[in-house]
Write a protein that holds these residues in place. Sequence first.
Motif, PDB file in Angstrom:
ATOM      1  N   LEU A  18       0.824  -1.203   0.000  1.00  0.00           N
ATOM      2  CA  LEU A  18       0.000   0.000   0.000  1.00  0.00           C
ATOM      3  C   LEU A  18       0.862   1.258   0.000  1.00  0.00           C
ATOM      4  O   LEU A  18       0.586   2.221  -0.719  1.00  0.00           O
ATOM      5  CB  LEU A  18      -0.922   0.001   1.223  1.00  0.00           C
ATOM      6  N   ARG A  19       1.898   1.258   0.816  1.00  0.00           N
ATOM      7  CA  ARG A  19       2.782   2.421   0.882  1.00  0.00           C
ATOM      8  C   ARG A  19       3.393   2.700  -0.492  1.00  0.00           C
ATOM      9  O   ARG A  19       3.432   3.853  -0.948  1.00  0.00           O
ATOM     10  CB  ARG A  19       3.894   2.185   1.911  1.00  0.00           C
ATOM     11  N   SER A  20       3.846   1.643  -1.167  1.00  0.00           N
ATOM     12  CA  SER A  20       4.463   1.802  -2.477  1.00  0.00           C
ATOM     13  C   SER A  20       3.489   2.393  -3.496  1.00  0.00           C
ATOM     14  O   SER A  20       3.853   3.291  -4.272  1.00  0.00           O
ATOM     15  CB  SER A  20       4.968   0.444  -2.972  1.00  0.00           C
ATOM     16  N   LEU A  21       2.236   1.920  -3.452  1.00  0.00           N
ATOM     17  CA  LEU A  21       1.228   2.420  -4.388  1.00  0.00           C
ATOM     18  C   LEU A  21       0.853   3.869  -4.085  1.00  0.00           C
ATOM     19  O   LEU A  21       0.778   4.701  -4.987  1.00  0.00           O
ATOM     20  CB  LEU A  21      -0.028   1.545  -4.310  1.00  0.00           C
ATOM     21  N   ILE A  22       0.620   4.153  -2.814  1.00  0.00           N
ATOM     22  CA  ILE A  22       0.135   5.476  -2.421  1.00  0.00           C
ATOM     23  C   ILE A  22       1.165   6.560  -2.670  1.00  0.00           C
ATOM     24  O   ILE A  22       0.850   7.653  -3.157  1.00  0.00           O
ATOM     25  CB  ILE A  22      -0.299   5.452  -0.934  1.00  0.00           C
ATOM     26  N   TYR A 102     -15.197   2.540   1.715  1.00  0.00           N
ATOM     27  CA  TYR A 102     -15.063   1.090   1.856  1.00  0.00           C
ATOM     28  C   TYR A 102     -14.643   0.522   0.507  1.00  0.00           C
ATOM     29  O   TYR A 102     -15.334   0.681  -0.496  1.00  0.00           O
ATOM     30  CB  TYR A 102     -16.397   0.476   2.296  1.00  0.00           C
ATOM     31  N   LEU A 103     -13.494  -0.150   0.517  1.00  0.00           N
ATOM     32  CA  LEU A 103     -12.962  -0.798  -0.677  1.00  0.00           C
ATOM     33  C   LEU A 103     -12.627  -2.247  -0.365  1.00  0.00           C
ATOM     34  O   LEU A 103     -12.328  -2.593   0.783  1.00  0.00           O
ATOM     35  CB  LEU A 103     -11.683  -0.102  -1.148  1.00  0.00           C
ATOM     36  N   LEU A 104     -12.666  -3.081  -1.389  1.00  0.00           N
ATOM     37  CA  LEU A 104     -12.220  -4.459  -1.247  1.00  0.00           C
ATOM     38  C   LEU A 104     -10.741  -4.553  -1.610  1.00  0.00           C
ATOM     39  O   LEU A 104     -10.226  -3.727  -2.376  1.00  0.00           O
ATOM     40  CB  LEU A 104     -13.053  -5.377  -2.139  1.00  0.00           C
ATOM     41  N   LYS A 105     -10.069  -5.559  -1.084  1.00  0.00           N
ATOM     42  CA  LYS A 105      -8.623  -5.657  -1.279  1.00  0.00           C
ATOM     43  C   LYS A 105      -8.228  -6.011  -2.712  1.00  0.00           C
ATOM     44  O   LYS A 105      -7.045  -5.946  -3.040  1.00  0.00           O
ATOM     45  CB  LYS A 105      -8.020  -6.653  -0.289  1.00  0.00           C
ATOM     46  N   ASP A 106      -9.208  -6.376  -3.542  1.00  0.00           N
ATOM     47  CA  ASP A 106      -8.873  -6.624  -4.947  1.00  0.00           C
ATOM     48  C   ASP A 106      -9.078  -5.367  -5.794  1.00  0.00           C
ATOM     49  O   ASP A 106      -9.073  -5.419  -7.025  1.00  0.00           O
ATOM     50  CB  ASP A 106      -9.692  -7.787  -5.512  1.00  0.00           C
ATOM     51  N   THR A 107      -9.251  -4.229  -5.154  1.00  0.00           N
ATOM     52  CA  THR A 107      -9.438  -2.974  -5.883  1.00  0.00           C
ATOM     53  C   THR A 107      -8.173  -2.600  -6.651  1.00  0.00           C
ATOM     54  O   THR A 107      -7.069  -3.029  -6.307  1.00  0.00           O
ATOM     55  CB  THR A 107      -9.815  -1.836  -4.905  1.00  0.00           C
ATOM     56  N   SER A 108      -8.326  -1.789  -7.666  1.00  0.00           N
ATOM     57  CA  SER A 108      -7.170  -1.335  -8.445  1.00  0.00           C
ATOM     58  C   SER A 108      -6.447  -0.211  -7.699  1.00  0.00           C
ATOM     59  O   SER A 108      -7.023   0.453  -6.826  1.00  0.00           O
ATOM     60  CB  SER A 108      -7.622  -0.825  -9.815  1.00  0.00           C
ATOM     61  N   SER A 109      -5.203   0.010  -8.055  1.00  0.00           N
ATOM     62  CA  SER A 109      -4.440   1.089  -7.429  1.00  0.00           C
ATOM     63  C   SER A 109      -5.067   2.444  -7.755  1.00  0.00           C
ATOM     64  O   SER A 109      -5.074   3.354  -6.917  1.00  0.00           O
ATOM     65  CB  SER A 109      -2.987   1.051  -7.895  1.00  0.00           C
ATOM     66  N   GLU A 110      -5.618   2.564  -8.961  1.00  0.00           N
ATOM     67  CA  GLU A 110      -6.264   3.823  -9.351  1.00  0.00           C
ATOM     68  C   GLU A 110      -7.476   4.122  -8.474  1.00  0.00           C
ATOM     69  O   GLU A 110      -7.680   5.265  -8.052  1.00  0.00           O
ATOM     70  CB  GLU A 110      -6.697   3.772 -10.819  1.00  0.00           C
ATOM     71  N   GLU A 111      -8.284   3.087  -8.176  1.00  0.00           N
ATOM     72  CA  GLU A 111      -9.462   3.307  -7.342  1.00  0.00           C
ATOM     73  C   GLU A 111      -9.061   3.643  -5.909  1.00  0.00           C
ATOM     74  O   GLU A 111      -9.697   4.468  -5.251  1.00  0.00           O
ATOM     75  CB  GLU A 111     -10.395   2.105  -7.363  1.00  0.00           C
ATOM     76  N   LEU A 112      -8.003   3.003  -5.430  1.00  0.00           N
ATOM     77  CA  LEU A 112      -7.513   3.317  -4.081  1.00  0.00           C
ATOM     78  C   LEU A 112      -7.131   4.791  -3.976  1.00  0.00           C
ATOM     79  O   LEU A 112      -7.527   5.474  -3.023  1.00  0.00           O
ATOM     80  CB  LEU A 112      -6.310   2.435  -3.741  1.00  0.00           C
ATOM     81  N   ILE A 113      -6.395   5.288  -4.950  1.00  0.00           N
ATOM     82  CA  ILE A 113      -5.994   6.696  -4.949  1.00  0.00           C
ATOM     83  C   ILE A 113      -7.224   7.597  -5.041  1.00  0.00           C
ATOM     84  O   ILE A 113      -7.338   8.601  -4.324  1.00  0.00           O
ATOM     85  CB  ILE A 113      -5.022   7.001  -6.101  1.00  0.00           C
ATOM     86  N   ASP A 114      -8.166   7.239  -5.921  1.00  0.00           N
ATOM     87  CA  ASP A 114      -9.397   8.032  -6.049  1.00  0.00           C
ATOM     88  C   ASP A 114     -10.146   8.098  -4.721  1.00  0.00           C
ATOM     89  O   ASP A 114     -10.676   9.151  -4.346  1.00  0.00           O
ATOM     90  CB  ASP A 114     -10.319   7.420  -7.116  1.00  0.00           C
ATOM     91  N   ALA A 115     -10.210   6.968  -4.025  1.00  0.00           N
ATOM     92  CA  ALA A 115     -10.922   6.923  -2.747  1.00  0.00           C
ATOM     93  C   ALA A 115     -10.254   7.827  -1.720  1.00  0.00           C
ATOM     94  O   ALA A 115     -10.929   8.572  -0.996  1.00  0.00           O
ATOM     95  CB  ALA A 115     -10.973   5.484  -2.230  1.00  0.00           C
ATOM     96  N   ILE A 116      -8.916   7.784  -1.646  1.00  0.00           N
ATOM     97  CA  ILE A 116      -8.193   8.624  -0.692  1.00  0.00           C
ATOM     98  C   ILE A 116      -8.428  10.097  -0.984  1.00  0.00           C
ATOM     99  O   ILE A 116      -8.727  10.894  -0.086  1.00  0.00           O
ATOM    100  CB  ILE A 116      -6.682   8.309  -0.727  1.00  0.00           C
TER     101      ILE A 116
END
Length: 213
Positions: A18-22, A102-116
């Motif tokens: 997660l740190r690497s992606l974020i 709320y995200l699932l762990k199979d989410t894409s890195s792009e969606e994770l960033i969008d959520a943050i």
Amino acid sequence: METSILLVDDHKIVRNGLRSLIEKKTSLKVIGEASDGRDAIKFCEKFKPNVVIMDIAMSGLNGVQATKQIVDIDSNIKVIALSMHADKQFVIGMFKAGAYGYLLKDTSSEELIDAILSVARNQKYVSQKISDVLIENISQNSTDNEIDVLTTREIEVLQLIAEGNSSKDIGELLFLSSKTVDVHRTNIMRKLNLSNIPDLTKYAIKEGIISLE
């Protein structure tokens, strides 16, 4: 302006990923990590991150209860659940606790960033699958839950009992006497109309307080 982030997961390899992606996004900065709910609460009390990425199924104190206490510390801290669980009890539990996403762990890195970025702007964020769970819950009008009769402390004790800890061990962890822990256990059983530890454990699993993962 930089968005500060705390990563909470009991697996170091997940936190590293997660740190690497974020941190590929220059406006985001991971300022800390925690492997359990209690450490996450202590970190938030001291450093007040903008966003917390929170796993749910953690021993000792799960993500739902940790989120509730973090939001009580500072409602400006935005919690995003990142979990493998899409079951209703987890999703509803997190949002009732005060989560903003709320995200699932199979989410894409792009969606994770969008959520943050969304929750940092005070906008709630859910993936499509989680949105479906919420809509189904609303349509069934099933907002009441018997676990609401328990106090925050009783839910903490319930989780620790269900994980197999003795009254002495629980007391040492929560800075309580064994007698006080026993009183909490008796009150929990009375409120939930349960009569023994195996029933408490089954209840904790059913309600997502502990996980079998």
